[in-house]
Scaffold this motif. Structure first.
Motif, PDB file in Angstrom:
ATOM      1  N   LEU A  65      64.868   3.764 -36.614  1.00 26.85           N
ATOM      2  CA  LEU A  65      64.223   5.049 -36.326  1.00 26.85           C
ATOM      3  C   LEU A  65      63.302   5.470 -37.465  1.00 26.85           C
ATOM      4  N   GLU A  67      63.064  11.025 -36.842  1.00 29.18           N
ATOM      5  CA  GLU A  67      63.781  10.831 -35.582  1.00 29.18           C
ATOM      6  C   GLU A  67      65.279  10.853 -35.860  1.00 29.18           C
ATOM      7  N   LEU A  81      69.389  10.819 -34.270  1.00 25.33           N
ATOM      8  CA  LEU A  81      70.258  10.422 -33.167  1.00 25.33           C
ATOM      9  C   LEU A  81      71.649  11.014 -33.392  1.00 25.33           C
ATOM     10  N   ASN A 113      70.385  10.963 -22.012  1.00 23.54           N
ATOM     11  CA  ASN A 113      69.226  10.339 -21.371  1.00 23.54           C
ATOM     12  C   ASN A 113      67.994  11.231 -21.394  1.00 23.54           C
ATOM     13  N   LYS A 114      67.885  12.050 -22.419  1.00 21.99           N
ATOM     14  CA  LYS A 114      66.719  12.911 -22.583  1.00 21.99           C
ATOM     15  C   LYS A 114      66.238  12.838 -24.029  1.00 21.99           C
ATOM     16  N   THR A 115      64.987  13.169 -24.216  1.00 19.90           N
ATOM     17  CA  THR A 115      64.410  13.230 -25.559  1.00 19.90           C
ATOM     18  C   THR A 115      64.007  14.667 -25.851  1.00 19.90           C
ATOM     19  N   PHE A 116      64.411  15.152 -26.998  1.00 16.68           N
ATOM     20  CA  PHE A 116      64.117  16.520 -27.395  1.00 16.68           C
ATOM     21  C   PHE A 116      63.257  16.525 -28.659  1.00 16.68           C
ATOM     22  N   PHE A 117      62.473  17.589 -28.790  1.00 15.10           N
ATOM     23  CA  PHE A 117      61.684  17.792 -29.997  1.00 15.10           C
ATOM     24  C   PHE A 117      61.995  19.171 -30.569  1.00 15.10           C
ATOM     25  N   GLU A 132      62.725  19.896 -24.497  1.00 12.98           N
ATOM     26  CA  GLU A 132      62.895  18.591 -23.876  1.00 12.98           C
ATOM     27  C   GLU A 132      61.536  18.036 -23.483  1.00 12.98           C
ATOM     28  N   SER A 133      61.407  16.699 -23.500  1.00  8.75           N
ATOM     29  CA  SER A 133      60.108  16.079 -23.275  1.00  8.75           C
ATOM     30  C   SER A 133      59.597  16.283 -21.855  1.00  8.75           C
ATOM     31  N   LYS A 153      62.178  14.504 -33.728  1.00  8.90           N
ATOM     32  CA  LYS A 153      62.570  14.023 -32.409  1.00  8.90           C
ATOM     33  C   LYS A 153      64.072  13.796 -32.390  1.00  8.90           C
ATOM     34  N   MET A 164      67.640  12.613 -30.104  1.00  8.67           N
ATOM     35  CA  MET A 164      68.241  11.949 -28.946  1.00  8.67           C
ATOM     36  C   MET A 164      69.753  12.038 -29.054  1.00  8.67           C
TER      37      MET A 164
END
Length: 350
Positions: free
Chosen positions: A227, A231, A233, A251-255, A269-270, A343, A345
């Motif tokens: 990463l 980023e 996790l 199963n989502k990506t957040f910023f 969320e993306s 980012k 996850m």
């Protein structure tokens, strides 16, 4: 770079060979051999066998060296990729070793005087010379975070390549490590969280100090190691998070949103938040106070804010419009680092 520690005589030969095979399977390039507990390690048949096996498998071989055990001619026979000098060597002795030993040389930067370490790099600037932070064999002797950061920033200004040892213990695995983490506060912090914290501050080389580590842990460390520093996790424990929370996060990506502040780390969320989470009902939301590092979500009562997920950085009151998701105290060390455009996850517990 990620490496693993191989403890001769502390772990059986069969277990060490299995650990080397596991490292090979996960494409880990480095084997580190602690030797402080081996009085005549140069002539230890088990150590020689494991080093030979590691070299046959194309691993880099690192040997921890104390002054009383340093023998240049014997080291030439072992042919390690790198030697890791402890704090028993003087500046003059280290410079002499640099001039004679052809491989990589790691200088202990956590216990040696900082000015001495810098002086060595000024005298013998070379890509072969690197520095490492010790993992401490005695509890309650690790570094404080401010001390680590101050020392690290100074060394990085000189372009010094640093290596950190990752170590963690728990009530059930105290015998699984020979040492304690570089930073005292990280004693019980999972390895993958430690690695992310260090990466944020520009450290990219790590040795796992625990005696035993399984495939899932190695795979996770490898994934985290790939990463970017911004980023992050987070692993969701099967015990600490409800099914509702898992549905919201996995199963989502957040910023991290630019409106985050000293109270909240707001996550965007993306994909479109309001469409995904517009039917969030109320639960766990009456007469509660969200502690530092709590995870919250706004429910349908909050109108256009419904579905917003955020970490708390301070204690806040939770009204009926907000649902309490989980206590994330274990993530606190990373939550304090989250800034736009970090980012994030979430992954499930294996």
């Amino acid at each position: 770079m990620l490496g693993v520690s191989i403890y001769v005589k502390k772990v059986s030969l069969q277990e060490n060979i299995a650990a080397i095979k596991l490292a090979k399977k996960n494409k880990i390039p480095m084997l580190f051999f602690p030797t402080r507990h081996l009085p005549d390690f140069i002539n230890n048949p088990e150590l020689l066998q494991l080093i030979s096996y590691g070299q046959e498998q194309n691993f880099e071989i690192g040997l921890e060296i104390s002054k009383h055990a340093f023998d240049y001619q014997q080291l030439q026979k072992l042919n390690p990729t790198s030697i890791w000098l402890d704090n028993s060597f003087s500046v003059y002795e280290i410079v002499n070793i640099i001039d004679t030993f052809p491989g990589k040389i790691q200088i202990l930067a956590s216990d040696n005087d900082l000015n001495d370490v810098i002086e060595i790099f000024k005298l013998r600037s070379s890509k072969r010379i690197r520095a490492w932070y010790n993992c401490y064999p005695k509890p309650y002797t690790g570094m404080e975070q401010p001390e680590f950061l101050t020392r690290t920033l100074i060394l990085q200004k000189y372009g010094i390549n640093l290596t950190i040892f990752l170590s963690a213990i728990s009530e059930t695995t105290q015998a699984e490590t020979e040492c304690f983490p570089t930073i005292e506060d990280f004693r019980y912090l999972p390895l993958y969280l430690q690695l992310q914290w260090f990466k944020y501050f520009g450290i990219n080389n790590f040795i796992v100090a625990n005696k035993k580590i399984n495939h899932q842990e190695i795979a996770l460390l490898t994934k985290v190691g790939a990463l970017a520093p911004t980023e992050f996790l987070f692993k969701i424990s099967s015990l600490g998070f409800s099914d509702q929370t898992k549905t919201l996060l996995l199963n989502k990506t957040f910023f991290v949103d630019w409106t985050s502040n000293q109270y909240l780390v707001r996550l965007v969320e993306s994909s479109n938040f309001s469409k995904n989470n517009d039917k969030i009902m109320t639960w766990n939301n009456r007469n509660l106070i969200g502690n530092h590092a709590a995870l919250l979500v706004d429910n349908y009562l909050y109108g256009r804010y419904r579905g917003e997920i955020y970490f708390t950085k301070r204690k806040i009151n939770i009204a009926e419009k907000t649902n309490y998701l989980a206590n994330c105290t274990n993530f606190q060390v990373l939550i304090d680092l989250l800034k736009p455009p970090s980012k994030i996850m979430f992954i499930a517990e294996n």
